[in-house]
Design an enzyme around this catalytic site. Structure first.
Site, PDB file in Angstrom:
ATOM      1  N   ASP A  51      16.268 -68.863  -3.387  1.00 36.91           N
ATOM      2  CA  ASP A  51      15.935 -68.875  -1.964  1.00 36.91           C
ATOM      3  C   ASP A  51      15.098 -67.658  -1.579  1.00 36.91           C
ATOM      4  OD1 ASP A  51      17.178 -71.256  -1.531  1.00 36.91           O
ATOM      5  OD2 ASP A  51      18.979 -70.416  -0.623  1.00 36.91           O
ATOM      6  N   ARG A  54      22.847 -75.581  -9.949  1.00 33.66           N
ATOM      7  CA  ARG A  54      24.288 -75.424  -9.931  1.00 33.66           C
ATOM      8  C   ARG A  54      24.841 -76.180  -8.729  1.00 33.66           C
ATOM      9  NH1 ARG A  54      27.350 -69.658  -9.454  1.00 33.66           N
ATOM     10  NH2 ARG A  54      26.584 -69.782  -7.332  1.00 33.66           N
ATOM     11  N   ASP A  94      20.882 -65.271  -3.097  1.00 33.91           N
ATOM     12  CA  ASP A  94      20.403 -66.440  -3.828  1.00 33.91           C
ATOM     13  C   ASP A  94      18.972 -66.165  -4.287  1.00 33.91           C
ATOM     14  OD1 ASP A  94      19.082 -68.996  -4.343  1.00 33.91           O
ATOM     15  OD2 ASP A  94      20.969 -69.871  -3.663  1.00 33.91           O
ATOM     16  N   THR A 107      31.140 -77.793  -7.247  1.00 29.91           N
ATOM     17  CA  THR A 107      31.828 -77.633  -8.546  1.00 29.91           C
ATOM     18  C   THR A 107      31.352 -76.387  -9.290  1.00 29.91           C
ATOM     19  OG1 THR A 107      30.147 -78.867  -9.739  1.00 29.91           O
ATOM     20  CG2 THR A 107      31.974 -80.144  -8.789  1.00 29.91           C
TER      21      THR A 107
HETATM   22  C1  PRP Z   1      21.013 -70.037  -9.697  1.00 30.34           C
HETATM   23  C2  PRP Z   1      20.438 -69.109 -10.733  1.00 30.34           C
HETATM   24  C3  PRP Z   1      20.999 -69.672 -12.016  1.00 30.34           C
HETATM   25  C4  PRP Z   1      22.358 -70.127 -11.596  1.00 30.34           C
HETATM   26  C5  PRP Z   1      23.359 -69.106 -12.046  1.00 30.34           C
HETATM   27  O1  PRP Z   1      20.303 -71.197  -9.638  1.00 30.34           O
HETATM   28  O2  PRP Z   1      19.036 -69.064 -10.705  1.00 30.34           O
HETATM   29  O3  PRP Z   1      20.248 -70.740 -12.562  1.00 30.34           O
HETATM   30  O4  PRP Z   1      22.358 -70.234 -10.169  1.00 30.34           O
HETATM   31  O5  PRP Z   1      24.640 -69.522 -11.780  1.00 30.34           O
HETATM   32  P1  PRP Z   1      25.705 -69.813 -12.927  1.00 30.34           P
HETATM   33  O6  PRP Z   1      25.619 -68.693 -13.906  1.00 30.34           O
HETATM   34  O7  PRP Z   1      26.999 -69.846 -12.171  1.00 30.34           O
HETATM   35  O8  PRP Z   1      25.387 -71.152 -13.541  1.00 30.34           O
HETATM   36  P2  PRP Z   1      20.628 -72.391  -8.602  1.00 30.34           P
HETATM   37  O9  PRP Z   1      21.635 -73.306  -9.193  1.00 30.34           O
HETATM   38  O10 PRP Z   1      20.945 -71.808  -7.281  1.00 30.34           O
HETATM   39  O11 PRP Z   1      19.303 -73.231  -8.586  1.00 30.34           O
HETATM   40  P3  PRP Z   1      17.846 -72.886  -8.014  1.00 30.34           P
HETATM   41  O12 PRP Z   1      17.235 -71.875  -8.953  1.00 30.34           O
HETATM   42  O13 PRP Z   1      17.153 -74.183  -8.078  1.00 30.34           O
HETATM   43  O14 PRP Z   1      18.000 -72.335  -6.631  1.00 30.34           O
HETATM   44  N1  URA Z   2      22.809 -67.764  -8.168  1.00 33.33           N
HETATM   45  C1  URA Z   2      22.155 -66.880  -7.381  1.00 33.33           C
HETATM   46  O1  URA Z   2      20.981 -67.061  -7.056  1.00 33.33           O
HETATM   47  N2  URA Z   2      22.824 -65.787  -6.967  1.00 33.33           N
HETATM   48  C2  URA Z   2      24.103 -65.541  -7.310  1.00 33.33           C
HETATM   49  O2  URA Z   2      24.661 -64.506  -6.910  1.00 33.33           O
HETATM   50  C3  URA Z   2      24.767 -66.477  -8.125  1.00 33.33           C
HETATM   51  C4  URA Z   2      24.088 -67.574  -8.545  1.00 33.33           C
END
Ligand code: PRP
Ligand code: URA
Length: 215
Positions: A209, A110, A206, A114
């Site tokens: 993370d 994400r 997160d 944006t």
């Molecule tokens: C997080 C989570 C989802 C997304 C959810 O991933 O694991 O994939 O955000 O958000 P949304 O419903 O608003 O799209 P992130 O983009 O942080 O990626 P990562 O798993 O690589 O840390």
């Molecule tokens: N992605 C995450 O990991 N946590 C949130 O709360 C939203 C998006």
């Protein structure tokens, strides 16, 4: 299992063990090792519920005493599709319950500004139309990532998809259900809302993370 009339398509897995473990997961003091173990365990408990409607077929089996008819899961192997990265944390727990499941991968992140999903990887088994898919991501926030991932799966031929997440925001549930009303959504918790940065409140932070120690 609980359904919410205001949010069609959503089922919350209300099992006491799931709720207990989600509370520990939310705690910012929970260390990475325990966080990872809990994601794994909750995913396994959710998969138990999500597989409750798998079709069965009769099969003959020779016990040490006689031949009898048992039941086995019918059709092609279930396919788990984690959304990278955080969805990876849910795979092993489900594989312990369904060891023969196949595993595909969808790479999405994400964009921080944006909040739109950016695609970078896609690989699933080729005979998608005949399989049931469990799409895995701990967080359903704005719903952008889930909507995009389901769209990619459908373009690749998938017809039967369930979305399994740990924590869902109402905004994400609505968006996913509006875009893909045929996809049941299972969550361990339905939270209150998103904050101005698209994070779920109260949430757990997160997920990627916390799973991988990258803060
Ligand atoms: C997080 C989570 C989802 C997304 C959810 O991933 O694991 O994939 O955000 O958000 P949304 O419903 O608003 O799209 P992130 O983009 O942080 O990626 P990562 O798993 O690589 O840390
Ligand atoms: N992605 C995450 O990991 N946590 C949130 O709360 C939203 C998006």
């Amino acid at each position: 299992m609980l359904t919410t009339p205001a949010l069609p398509g959503l089922t919350v897995v209300s099992h006491p063990l799931v709720q207990h473990k989600i509370t520990i997961l939310r705690d910012q003091a929970t260390p990475k090792k325990i966080f990872k173990e809990l994601v794994d365990e909750i995913a396994m408990l959710m998969a138990y519920e999500a597989t409750a409607d798998l079709a069965l077929e009769p099969v003959e089996v020779d016990t040490p005493l006689e031949t009898t008819t048992g039941l086995r899961v019918a059709g092609k192997k279930l396919t788990l599709v984690p959304i990278l990265r955080a969805g990876l944390g849910m795979v092993d727990g489900i594989l312990r319950l369904v060891p023969s499941a196949r595993v595909g991968h969808i790479g999405l992140y994400r964009d921080h500004d944006t909040l739109k999903p950016v695609d970078y990887y896609f690989k699933i088994p080729s005979d998608g139309a005949e399989r049931e898919f469990f799409l895995l991501d701990p967080m359903l926030a704005t719903g952008g990532s889930a909507v995009s991932a389901v769209g990619s799966l459908k373009r690749a031929g998938a017809r039967r998809i369930k979305f399994l997440c740990l924590v869902a925001a109402p905004e994400g549930v609505k968006r996913l259900h509006d875009a893909h009303p045929d996809v049941p959504i299972l969550a361990a918790a339905l939270d209150r809302q998103l904050n101005e940065n698209g994070y779920i409140l109260p949430g757990l932070g997160d997920a990627g993370d916390r799973l991988f120690g990258t803060r």
